[in-house]
Scaffold this motif. Structure first.
Motif, short mmCIF file in Angstrom:
data_model
loop_
_atom_site.label_atom_id
_atom_site.label_comp_id
_atom_site.label_asym_id
_atom_site.label_seq_id
_atom_site.Cartn_x
_atom_site.Cartn_y
_atom_site.Cartn_z
N VAL A 46 0.87 -1.18 0.00
CA VAL A 46 0.00 0.00 0.00
C VAL A 46 0.91 1.23 0.00
CG1 VAL A 46 -1.82 1.27 1.21
CG2 VAL A 46 -1.79 -1.23 1.28
N VAL A 47 0.69 2.13 -0.93
CA VAL A 47 1.55 3.31 -1.08
C VAL A 47 1.30 4.29 0.07
CG1 VAL A 47 1.98 5.34 -2.54
CG2 VAL A 47 1.73 3.07 -3.57
N ASP A 48 2.39 4.90 0.54
CA ASP A 48 2.30 5.88 1.63
C ASP A 48 1.79 7.22 1.08
OD1 ASP A 48 2.60 7.42 3.88
OD2 ASP A 48 4.76 7.71 3.62
N ALA A 49 0.49 7.27 0.78
CA ALA A 49 -0.15 8.49 0.28
C ALA A 49 -1.63 8.40 0.65
CB ALA A 49 0.02 8.61 -1.23
N PRO A 50 -2.29 9.55 0.82
CA PRO A 50 -3.72 9.50 1.16
C PRO A 50 -4.51 8.79 0.06
CG PRO A 50 -2.85 11.73 1.45
CD PRO A 50 -1.78 10.94 0.76
N PRO A 51 -5.54 8.02 0.43
CA PRO A 51 -6.36 7.35 -0.60
C PRO A 51 -7.09 8.38 -1.45
CG PRO A 51 -7.24 6.94 1.62
CD PRO A 51 -5.98 7.71 1.80
N LEU A 52 -7.45 7.99 -2.69
CA LEU A 52 -8.22 8.90 -3.55
C LEU A 52 -9.63 9.04 -2.98
CD1 LEU A 52 -7.46 8.19 -7.31
CD2 LEU A 52 -6.19 9.55 -5.67
N PRO A 53 -10.11 10.27 -2.80
CA PRO A 53 -11.45 10.46 -2.23
C PRO A 53 -12.54 9.80 -3.08
CG PRO A 53 -10.24 12.55 -2.32
CD PRO A 53 -9.43 11.55 -3.08
N THR A 85 10.36 8.61 -0.02
CA THR A 85 11.45 9.49 0.44
C THR A 85 10.97 10.92 0.57
OG1 THR A 85 12.13 9.76 -1.84
CG2 THR A 85 13.29 8.09 -0.57
N ARG A 86 11.59 11.65 1.49
CA ARG A 86 11.20 13.02 1.76
C ARG A 86 12.20 14.04 1.22
NH1 ARG A 86 7.20 11.03 2.37
NH2 ARG A 86 5.74 10.95 4.09
N THR A 87 13.36 13.58 0.77
CA THR A 87 14.34 14.50 0.19
C THR A 87 14.83 13.93 -1.14
OG1 THR A 87 16.22 13.46 1.30
CG2 THR A 87 15.17 15.31 2.44
N VAL A 88 15.39 14.80 -1.98
CA VAL A 88 15.92 14.38 -3.26
C VAL A 88 17.18 15.20 -3.52
CG1 VAL A 88 14.61 16.04 -4.66
CG2 VAL A 88 15.26 13.87 -5.64
N ILE A 89 18.12 14.62 -4.23
CA ILE A 89 19.35 15.34 -4.56
C ILE A 89 19.18 16.00 -5.92
CG2 ILE A 89 21.84 15.16 -4.97
CD1 ILE A 89 21.05 14.68 -2.07
N GLU A 90 19.26 17.33 -5.93
CA GLU A 90 19.27 18.09 -7.17
C GLU A 90 20.67 18.70 -7.34
OE1 GLU A 90 14.59 19.35 -7.56
OE2 GLU A 90 16.02 20.90 -6.96
N TYR A 91 20.92 19.27 -8.50
CA TYR A 91 22.25 19.83 -8.79
C TYR A 91 22.12 21.23 -9.34
CZ TYR A 91 23.87 15.06 -8.15
OH TYR A 91 24.15 13.82 -7.60
N ARG A 92 23.14 22.06 -9.01
CA ARG A 92 23.18 23.43 -9.56
C ARG A 92 24.63 23.77 -9.87
NH1 ARG A 92 21.76 26.06 -3.74
NH2 ARG A 92 23.82 25.81 -2.79
N ALA A 93 24.82 24.74 -10.77
CA ALA A 93 26.16 25.12 -11.20
C ALA A 93 26.92 25.82 -10.07
CB ALA A 93 26.08 26.05 -12.41
N THR A 94 28.22 25.52 -9.98
CA THR A 94 29.06 26.15 -8.93
C THR A 94 29.73 27.42 -9.45
OG1 THR A 94 30.97 24.85 -9.65
CG2 THR A 94 29.59 23.92 -7.90
N VAL A 150 22.60 19.35 -4.09
CA VAL A 150 21.82 20.09 -3.10
C VAL A 150 20.70 19.16 -2.64
CG1 VAL A 150 20.42 22.15 -2.66
CG2 VAL A 150 22.22 22.23 -4.39
N GLU A 151 20.62 18.92 -1.35
CA GLU A 151 19.54 18.08 -0.82
C GLU A 151 18.30 18.94 -0.66
OE1 GLU A 151 18.86 14.58 2.48
OE2 GLU A 151 20.28 16.16 2.94
N VAL A 152 17.24 18.57 -1.39
CA VAL A 152 16.02 19.37 -1.39
C VAL A 152 14.96 18.66 -0.56
CG1 VAL A 152 14.21 20.37 -2.83
CG2 VAL A 152 16.55 20.24 -3.69
#
Length: 723
Positions: free
Chosen positions: A69-76, A111-120, A171-173
């Protein structure tokens, strides 16, 4: 607790499937689950068994276990009913409609965070052409590796190589940070008496929490947005969610600014331009009820709001609310149905309501609220026609002398002008003056459009692009290619020749391709950095430029060409909308309409400012033809990469057409766009009275037929495009 579950999985080719619920797992209708299908694992939603009575029940011994069962509210439940209604009305697989509700796969991951990237800001040791292109296009933008690769127009490997060299940093978002809450008391506006009355009527309906469809019919500049903002404020105070639908992503930025001024923060955004992490955050905030106000394109309509209390459809007459591929739904009509199912008001706001909407008002189904005057003493612009047959432009030019003179006067006063032509690019057709060769798209039966700014020819149907050639591909003659007819780029060139000192901007979906670019453009116009705007329908609505006092319509007849049922109505709406950009501040405005058909009903009504006359004549024409809203249309579109297969299937469907009183079938015939994206196309048109159950007729008709697997048969109920 049942040990079995019926699951609608995200595979449009399959109907609902039965699964076993393993010991220790709890599911209810609406639960989002992961189900096995062959060797794959697919997302699905548990559904009520009685919603699909025709599905054969599988014996318990043949069932496979649900995996998770996915960790998300059920569809109303109300959203599940809306999905069923949409699938039934528009003859689409329920799974295809469900996919729009589960339109962020990332939101269904835990997951609650994701790794994104930006120019240095660092430069790679070895600068290749691809790396230079990626760095230039990405700039300061941040995103996942795949997203940056798409923005940069390079492969994932190029981005990974730059990450290894520390040219991009991780960058951890935090994905699920709550959105700021809008404040209904932040900057309450001073409304006119008419606005206050309208706002109170709609705010009271929000508090009653019952279905109430409104047509908010106000002339351009009458303050419709400020009025429905008060209904939004009432919903926020009642702790209900609100959805505002806009027809164009380009309108989002001006709307966000106005919303922020009124409520102290911007609403939650939903459109195709969002990054994956932004979509995930928005989806989860919407599904949990934390996102209080959402503004978005038509796809935002199917998101799983648990506590929706109001939908506003802004510019509700717009044809872009009709989805032209996949599920052929109309967002305006589905919004009203969602309000009916979930018991809340729906506001359709427009200066030029569709005839279908006006008809609902006449039948007493929708309540009409009129705002007949502009806000703050601003007056409607004066409209003047220019007969191109008696007062033509100079040879090789497209702007007639009276309009040239008017722009001269506006320039002298330091005010702004807008020239409108609903045709992107430089010219709609390029041909060889030596041998007559015409540039046609290899994938579509459409001409390639020259875009001189980017030195290319492009197909506006499939996106095929070629560099602008110097010689004819057929006879090899150099400098023999001629541009035929004008697009906005050609008008902009003429503007530069006539007014070399003028600061000019081209406003189309090519030049304003992102909300950020739109914001920059709006700021430039408001700051007085632009004298003359040359634009397409993108600029006809939602913008408020107080110093813009002149609008010139280059070719008012353009939209009247072709066999579109709504051609006259669309042309009228478009020109009224673009005319409404003039004189919105203290300075009066003027509109010039260039036409070769000055005595046509549309043009005469526009010049005289007689909206009611136009709608009365057009409505009577529809009534006589038994066209919508008095009768019904549906289209069947057959397509295949193989021309013979498409023609054969079209003939099969045509020969099998049922004979039903009150329903006629026309065709099959090759579609006006007989080849699109490499697929050969044929169409049938069904015309029926309101009493005929068209959906059941088509469903039974097609269910008895079979065609080759590479052939697609799509049904478009209430079509807007006849191409």
């Amino acid at each position: 607790m049942s040990s079995r579950a019926r699951v609608l999985i995200l595979n449009a080719a399959l109907g609902p499937l039965d699964y076993r619920v393993p010991h220790g797992m709890t599911v209810t209708p609406g639960s989002i689950v992961i189900a096995p299908l062959g060797p794959r694992q697919l997302i699905g939603v548990v559904w009520e068994e009685d919603s699909f009575p025709d599905i054969e029940t599988v014996g318990d011994n043949r069932l496979r276990n649900l995996l998770e069962v996915v960790d998300a509210p059920p569809l109303p439940e109300t959203l599940r009913r809306l999905i069923e209604w949409t699938a039934d009305y528009y003859l689409s697989p329920p799974a295809a409609v469900l996919r729009m509700a589960l339109s962020s796969m990332a939101a269904l991951e835990g997951t609650r965070t994701v790794i994104e990237y930006r120019a240095t800001g660092a430069v790679p040791e070895r600068m290749t052409e691809q790396r230079a292109q990626a760095l230039e296009r990405i700039g300061e933008r941040q995103g996942l590796i795949r997203e940056l690769a798409m923005i940069g127009g390079v492969s994932d490997a190029v981005i990974r190589g730059l990450i290894k060299q520390d040219i991009f940093e991780p960058v951890e978002v935090s994905i699920d940070t709550p959105f700021p809450m809008p404040d209904p008391g932040h900057a309450q506006p001073v409304l006119s008496e008419a606005q206050t009355s309208a706002a109170t009527t709609m705010a009271d309906a929000v508090l009653r929490q019952d279905f109430a469809p409104f047509l908010l019919d106000g002339v351009t500049g009458s303050g419709k947005t400020e009025v429905y903002f008060e209904a939004i404020a009432a919903a926020i105070r009642a702790n209900r969610q609100v959805l505002v639908l806009l027809p164009e992503i380009a309108l989002t930025e001006p709307f966000l600014e106005r919303f922020e001024k009124r409520f102290g923060t911007i609403p939650v955004n939903w459109h195709s331009g969002l990054r994956q992490s932004e979509r995930r955050r928005a989806w989860r905030a919407i599904a949990s009820g934390q996102a209080q106000v959402v503004v978005g394109a038509r796809s935002a309509l199917f998101l799983p709001y648990p506590n929706l209390g109001l939908i506003v459809v802004d510019e509700a007459h717009e044809a872009s609310f009709k989805q032209e591929d996949g599920v052929h739904y109309h967002a305006r009509d589905v919004a009203v149905m969602r309000g009916l199912i979930e018991k809340f008001p729906v506001i359709l706001a427009s200066a030029t309501p569709a005839i279908e909407t006006r008809h609902q008002v006449e039948l007493g189904r929708y309540a009409e609220i009129k705002l007949p005057a502009r806000y703050g003493g601003a007056v409607m612009p004066a409209i003047e026609g220019i007969n191109l047959l008696t007062d033509p432009p100079e040879r090789g030019r497209w702007i007639a002398p009276p309009l040239v003179k008017a722009i001269d006067e506006v320039m002298a006063k330091g005010e702004q002008s807008l020239l409108f032509l609903n045709r992107r690019g430089y010219a709609p057709l390029t041909l060889c003056r030596h041998c007559g060769y015409r540039f046609q798209c290899p994938n579509c039966t459409a001409w390639m459009v020259e875009h001189r700014l980017t030195h290319r020819l492009a197909c506006h149907h499939c996106g095929h692009v070629i560099p602008a050639p110097r010689r004819c591909p057929d006879c090899k003659e150099e400098d023999s290619l001629v541009a035929c007819g004008p697009g906005v780029e050609r008008i902009a060139d003429e503007v530069k020749a006539l007014w070399p000192q003028a600061r000019t901007a081209i406003a189309t979906s090519d030049t304003l391709s992102s909300p950020a670019r739109v914001a920059d453009f709006v700021k430039s116009v408001e700051a007085g950095d632009i004298d003359i705007i040359v634009g397409t329908q993108l600029i006809t609505k939602g913008y408020h430029f107080p110093n813009l006092t002149l609008v010139g319509v280059i070719d008012a007849d353009l939209g009247l060409e072709g066999g579109d049922l709504r051609a006259a109505e669309r042309t009228f709406q478009q020109i009224v909308q673009v005319a409404g950009r003039a004189g919105r501040g203290e300075k009066p405005g003027k509109v010039f309409i260039q036409t070769r058909m000055p005595t046509s009903e549309v043009i005469e009504s526009l010049i005289e400012g007689d909206t009611e006359r136009f709608y009365a004549v057009e409505t009577e024409n529809r009534r006589r033809a038994n066209a919508p809203p008095f009768g019904r249309f549906a289209a069947i579109i057959i397509s295949s990469e193989n021309a013979d297969d498409a023609a054969q299937t079209a003939r099969l469907i045509g020969k099998s057409a049922p004979v039903i009183e009150g329903m006629r079938v026309y065709g099959p015939a090759p579609a006006p766009l007989s080849v699109l994206r490499g697929r050969h196309r044929h169409r049938l048109l069904i015309h029926a009275t309101r009493s005929v159950d068209v959906q059941t007729a088509i469903r039974e008709w097609l269910s008895n037929l079979a065609w080759k697997s590479g052939t697609r048969v799509a049904v478009d109920v209430d079509p807007y495009s006849f191409m």
